[in-house]
Design an enzyme around this catalytic site. Structure first.
Site, PDB file in Angstrom:
ATOM      1  N   GLU A   1       2.014  56.688 -74.866  1.00  0.00           N
ATOM      2  CA  GLU A   1       1.537  55.389 -75.340  1.00  0.00           C
ATOM      3  C   GLU A   1       0.277  55.691 -76.144  1.00  0.00           C
ATOM      4  O   GLU A   1      -0.822  55.791 -75.606  1.00  0.00           O
ATOM      5  CB  GLU A   1       1.244  54.464 -74.157  1.00  0.00           C
ATOM      6  CG  GLU A   1       0.944  53.022 -74.555  1.00  0.00           C
ATOM      7  CD  GLU A   1      -0.533  52.756 -74.750  1.00  0.00           C
ATOM      8  OE1 GLU A   1      -0.872  52.053 -75.720  1.00  0.00           O
ATOM      9  OE2 GLU A   1      -1.349  53.232 -73.943  1.00  0.00           O
TER      10      GLU A   1
ATOM     11  N   ASP B   1      -0.083  56.764 -70.210  1.00  0.00           N
ATOM     12  CA  ASP B   1      -0.900  55.649 -70.678  1.00  0.00           C
ATOM     13  C   ASP B   1      -2.119  56.130 -71.459  1.00  0.00           C
ATOM     14  O   ASP B   1      -2.702  57.178 -71.160  1.00  0.00           O
ATOM     15  CB  ASP B   1      -1.367  54.828 -69.472  1.00  0.00           C
ATOM     16  CG  ASP B   1      -2.206  53.623 -69.868  1.00  0.00           C
ATOM     17  OD1 ASP B   1      -1.678  52.773 -70.607  1.00  0.00           O
ATOM     18  OD2 ASP B   1      -3.367  53.542 -69.444  1.00  0.00           O
TER      19      ASP B   1
END
Length: 641
Positions: A361, A307
């Protein structure tokens, strides 16, 4: 002391102990003929460290730890602490006062709102996924189908009284649901322990604790095991960039900045209210890299979606114009320590698990994110294509009448599609915070909205790259994601939503059965434009190719509600072509503008090819054609496989 080796200690402080969870934290061991719990914690700035819990009325004086070395490891061994007992470290800094902290290496924690760590029970889970793990040794993710169903475990489905499903209940219902839809992987929003439900798991306090919201560690192992036995990979969102500031967590762990940067201009993520890990500190590298290995080794994870990579890469990621900027030693804004950490992380993960998925990401435009580290890349093997997602959704939100003025949003991604190994995401981030659900983003009346959504999914599947869809999108949820409620399952009572579910299932299985849609996603040979320039009609056409020389699919996407007849499309080889997929089929609640007849090529040159076919172009739809052999039926009709 207490069976801790000098090598373990040395490697931990060097930042090269990649399984330090095996000795850090709380472990049941035998020492000098006695069975008990050994505790090891890193707190270099502490004057005193004790273990506190119900077993000593939360007064740690009876269970003091001894300082093991100058670098700040503390340890103790106790035979009077029971299994399954809540505990914390009572830490006394050199300044006044003491405070309680959860164990950074705890394997389990109390159910929120309680925040203590829990002494581990004996782990005797018997894995049954040996066939899966053996097959994974030869798995090539680049040439295999990767179609991901993204899930928030707390809101996929709940009980009638609003209580959460357990890991075992999810195994019973979620796994067959995802399997029947034709997905290859389940991706779970972060499952590490977190105190606040509304963070969705992205603000963590227990990096080694699978959240107790849904059950115990063995229950989650059962879930993963069942996924593997049903042919589904499991990916977990992982958050190494920052952590929350809750008092029981990592912030000021021993009274001073330890896990976070000591310089607040580097540590503070003000817009998120979190703190950045000190990526240059060796012990933090051991902590984080071991954590990735832990989830893959102990829970058999098949990969990580890492993330907020951009927030790690850039020192001024979330700084406003009124905040003072900081720079590295080369006067750049890159966080060189974080870049070095990411490279080290990926090298280690692929050393231990060569065929795992490490997906960034990353919203930045940094090149070579999925290039190997020896070539100067970051070493991930996949990157979320945020540019494709933003451009495509912006394009789809325009009224079809005006899409021709924004045609570049549709075609630009093909210019860089082979610059990285991309995942095409339609994720949770696009259906929250007032962004509206995917179906509700589509313009026009209800029929046009559903047709446009079918087209969007088909276009995503045909575009080079692997695929991801957030839960609820498969049946066209109208409301944006409500993270405290289950999905709107009542929509299955309505024909259009049931048809959407049927469509996604047929599309996914079509994808699985056609190597041209995935075998050469990351090879320029797998894609060729036929016509990207039909701006006035908002129609694009291209070829997807598999590894076999004759494995070709002709893709035609019409982004307007107009039907075109006798539409010429150049094709690479002469012969007969048949439509094999059409999102406008009446089976999917379309208008049934399908091509049922076989199309013979015309020797006239068109679109740079020596021949073409004439087809009917359905409205707001994707249609796919394949060359058929001479022996195949002349009637043929539409097939979905």
């Amino acid at each position: 002391m207490y069976n801790i080796s000098e090598q373990d200690v040395y490697l931990f402080h060097q930042g090269t102990h990649y399984q330090c969870y095996r000795f850090m934290g709380c472990h049941k061991i035998e020492f000098e003929g006695k069975t008990g719990y050994r505790f090891v914690v890193w707190a270099p700035n502490a004057k005193d460290v004790c273990v506190a819990g119900d077993f000593n009325d939360w007064n740690g004086r009876e269970h003091s730890l001894a300082r093991l070395n100058e670098q700040g490891l503390w340890t103790g061994f106790f035979t009077d602490i029971p299994s399954g007992a809540p505990y914390k470290y009572s830490i006394t800094p050199y300044s006044e006062g003491s405070f309680l902290k959860s164990d950074p290496y705890a394997f389990f924690s109390e159910v929120r709102p309680n925040t203590a760590s829990v002494t581990p029970e004996s782990d005797e889970y018997n894995w049954q996924d040996s066939e899966w793990t053996e097959e994974r040794k030869s798995y090539n993710p680049y040439e295999s189908p990767v179609n991901i169903y993204e899930v928030h475990a707390g809101s996929w489905k709940t009980h009638e009284d609003g209580t959460l499903y357990t890991y075992r209940e999810l195994a019973k219902e979620l796994i067959p649901y995802v399997k029947s839809l034709g997905y290859t992987h389940i991706e779970l929003l972060p499952l590490a322990e977190h105190p606040f439900d509304l963070s969705w798991g992205y603000q963590i306090t227990g990096y080694y604790s699978v959240t107790s919201r849904y059950g115990a560690p063995e229950d989650f192992k059962y879930f993963v095991d069942q996924c593997h036995q049903n042919g589904l990979g499991v990916i977990m969102d992982w958050v190494p960039g920052h952590f929350c500031k809750d008092d029981h967590g990592l912030r000021l762990f021993d009274g001073s900045p330890l896990y976070e940067y000591s310089d607040s201009s580097k540590s503070e993520k003000r817009s998120w209210g979190t703190l950045t890990f000190d990526f240059g500190r060796p012990e933090i590298q051991s902590f984080l890299i071991s954590n990735a290995i832990f989830w893959m080794n102990e829970y058999h994870m098949d990969g990580m979606r890492v993330d907020a990579v951009a927030s790690m890469l850039y020192l001024n990621f979330d700084k406003g114009d009124d905040e003072e900027k900081i720079f590295n030693s080369y006067d750049g804004e890159e966080n060189l320590e974080a870049m070095a950490f990411i490279r080290k992380l990926n090298e280690v993960v692929f050393q231990y698990f060569p065929n795992s998925l490490m997906m960034a990401e990353d919203s930045s435009d940094l090149p070579m994110v999925t290039a190997p580290t020896y070539q100067g890349g970051l070493g991930f093997n996949f990157k979320w294509n945020m540019g494709w997602m933003n451009d495509t959704l912006e394009y789809m939100e325009h009224d079809p009448l005006y899409r021709k003025w924004h045609h570049q949003l549709l075609t630009f991604s093909f210019m860089y599609t082979h610059s990285e190994n991309f995942i095409l995401p339609l994720s949770h981030d696009e259906v929250v915070h007032g962004k509206k659900a995917l179906l509700d983003k589509m313009p026009g009346d209800q029929w046009q909205q559903f047709a446009s959504l079918r087209l969007l999914y088909g276009y995503m599947m045909a575009h080079p790259g692997k695929n991801l869809l957030f839960m609820g999108g498969e049946f066209g949820q109208y409301a944006e994601w409500k993270d405290q409620e289950q999905l709107d399952w009542h929509l299955f009572d309505y024909p259009l939503h049931k048809s959407m579910y049927n469509y996604v299932s047929k599309l996914n299985h079509f994808y699985l059965e056609n190597g041209a849609l995935y075998e050469q996603d990351h090879n320029h040979k797998g894609f060729e434009w036929i016509d990207p320039h039909n701006i006035d009609q908002s129609i694009v056409s291209f070829i997807r190719r598999g590894k076999k020389a004759d494995d070709e699919l002709i893709i035609l996407c019409n982004f307007t509600p107009n039907v075109s007849y006798d539409y010429k499309i150049g094709v690479p080889r002469p012969g007969k072509y048949r439509e094999v997929f059409n999102s406008d089929d009446q089976e999917f609640s379309g208008s049934n503008q399908v091509n049922t007849e076989v199309h013979f090529t015309n020797p006239e040159k068109w679109h740079g090819h020596s021949q073409h076919i004439k087809v009917k172009v359905p409205p707001l739809a994707i249609s796919i054609f394949r060359k058929i052999d001479e022996g195949e039926s002349k009637g043929g009709g539409i097939t979905y496989g």
